[in-house]
Motif scaffolding. Structure first.
Motif, PDB file in Angstrom:
ATOM      1  N   GLU A   1       0.844  -1.192   0.000  1.00 30.77           N
ATOM      2  CA  GLU A   1       0.000   0.000   0.000  1.00 30.77           C
ATOM      3  C   GLU A   1       0.879   1.242   0.000  1.00 30.77           C
ATOM      4  OE1 GLU A   1      -3.465   2.427   2.418  1.00 30.77           O
ATOM      5  OE2 GLU A   1      -2.391   0.818   3.431  1.00 30.77           O
TER       6      GLU A   1
ATOM      7  N   THR B   1      -7.115   4.174  -4.192  1.00 29.11           N
ATOM      8  CA  THR B   1      -5.707   4.562  -4.174  1.00 29.11           C
ATOM      9  C   THR B   1      -5.453   5.641  -5.213  1.00 29.11           C
ATOM     10  OG1 THR B   1      -3.422   3.800  -4.484  1.00 29.11           O
ATOM     11  CG2 THR B   1      -5.134   2.679  -5.758  1.00 29.11           C
TER      12      THR B   1
ATOM     13  N   PHE C   1      -3.703  -5.116  -1.439  1.00 29.24           N
ATOM     14  CA  PHE C   1      -2.698  -4.251  -0.842  1.00 29.24           C
ATOM     15  C   PHE C   1      -2.195  -4.873   0.467  1.00 29.24           C
ATOM     16  CE2 PHE C   1      -5.056  -0.706  -3.084  1.00 29.24           C
ATOM     17  CZ  PHE C   1      -4.072  -0.528  -4.040  1.00 29.24           C
TER      18      PHE C   1
END
Length: 400
Positions: free
Chosen positions: A183, A344, A363
């Protein structure tokens, strides 16, 4: 695997990675990928765009489940962005074999070339070419800072650039692509979850701002007589921060080129690259429009010319809802745990491919939230959790 990859392309001073497309470090990573494939008895191939594939099962059978990511880096990037997805893919495959999983669909691990765009200025070149989002002609025009073209760089690395182009036959073999990635933010750290599922990629792009002034002597030119492009550039950087704060977007000037670049010379040209991303198209248009408006006002105030060029753009990517929901079902089936779903602002190969095939992303928690930096990090326990989650997903999608 991690120990073998770790030293490749690592700069001794910064501790970051400089694995740029078709350079020595990138070729070492590519050799590593081939070694991993052959050590597992997987069918290894390189496609027309230089992407590497390792197949378990017959690729021609179709409806394959593919996983993987990339091995190149941004300048002085971290160890996890890209490589974690490739290493985890091989590890997940090992886990499935250890379980004795009986697979009904072919599986593949892929390393997409030049995902970061650090050398030629365009991200996701390998996947863009494959999906037809980048034409052969456009690819041939890409050059690095030294003027070396993409085809010439590929030739120097021992690859044939003549075949570059869309690869619909390959995409037709793929039923699903699942990319695992560290992430690039702190959402999972804030929720306390080791693994999450991606919902969407924010729309994002890169814009080049060319401020054209007048070169002159730094010591003899009166302030009132100057046409200094550095001043409106600096004011534009601050404007970008203000505009992003107003809209809930992000905007970053992270690269700059100055001519003639002398300590005692007023610049004739300041070229800055803007990276901006937002949760929706309206917000992105608002922030970039506001930055350009401010830049033009500041340029006019200093008697400086300005050209703004959009160099790349990716619209919002909504990952396949059916595949996303299936990942959530698989990961929560035996535990009853709800895996968080999050958006994201970072671009990925999965986003490029989403318009052509069903794609999804997992992630892995990054406790610092830092990425594109040597400080990028994921704990070993979380990495293992990511491998097991990916193995569960691949098993759920591909077993008999």
């Amino acid at each position: 695997m991690w120990r073998e990859l770790r030293p490749i392309g690592r700069h001794p001073d910064s501790g970051g990675y400089r694995r740029y497309a078709w350079t020595g470090a990138d070729l070492e990573c590519r050799d590593w990928f081939e070694e991993q494939a052959r050590a597992r008895g997987l069918a290894y191939e390189v496609d027309r765009n230089g992407n590497q594939w390792a197949w378990l099962g017959d690729p021609a059978a179709g409806d394959a489940v593919v996983t993987g990511s990339h091995l190149d880096s941004v300048p002085d990037g971290g160890a996890f962005d890209g490589p974690l997805g490739v290493v985890s893919s091989f590890a997940a495959l090992d886990e499935l074999r250890a379980r004795g999983t009986d697979l009904a669909r072919p599986l593949a691990v892929v390393n997409f070339g030049d995902e970061e765009g650090a050398r030629f200025g365009l991200a996701c070149v390998g996947s863009r070419l494959t999906a037809g989002a980048l034409t052969t002609e456009q690819a041939h025009r890409l050059t690095d800072a030294d003027g070396t073209s993409l085809p010439r760089a590929m030739e120097a690395a021992g690859y044939d650039p003549e075949a570059l182009g869309a690869d619909p036959e390959r995409l037709a073999r793929i039923g699903a692509f699942v990319e695992l990635h560290v992430e690039q933010g702190r959402a999972l750290d804030l929720t306390g979850d080791p693994v999450g599922i991606a919902s969407a990629i924010w729309p994002h792009g890169r814009w080049r701002f060319d401020f054209r002034g007048e070169a002159n002597h730094a010591g003899t030119t009166r302030l009132a007589d100057r046409h200094d492009p550095m001043l409106p550039y600096a004011e534009t950087v601050l404007a970008a921060r203000r505009e992003a704060g107003r809209t809930g977007a992000v905007a970053t000037f992270g690269k700059i080129a100055v001519e003639p670049n002398g300590v005692n010379a007023i610049p004739s040209l300041v070229r800055g690259w803007l990276d901006s991303r937002a949760a929706d198209q309206t917000a992105l248009d608002t922030v970039v429009g506001g930055i350009e408006k401010a830049a033009r006002a500041h340029a006019d105030a200093h008697g400086v010319g300005l050209d703004v060029v959009r160099e790349s753009f990716t619209p919002v990517v909504e990952f396949d809802h059916g595949l996303r929901d299936e990942l959530a079902r698989i990961l929560g089936k035996d535990t009853g745990i709800t895996v968080p779903v999050l958006g994201t602002g970072a671009g990925h190969d999965a986003g490029i491919l989403s318009g052509r095939i069903p794609t999804a992303m997992l992630f892995v928690r990054n406790p610092t939230g830092v990425s594109h930096s040597p400080a990028e990090f994921a704990a070993e326990d979380d990495c293992v959790a990511g491998v097991l989650a990916l193995a569960d997903v691949l098993e759920g999608l591909a077993r008999r």
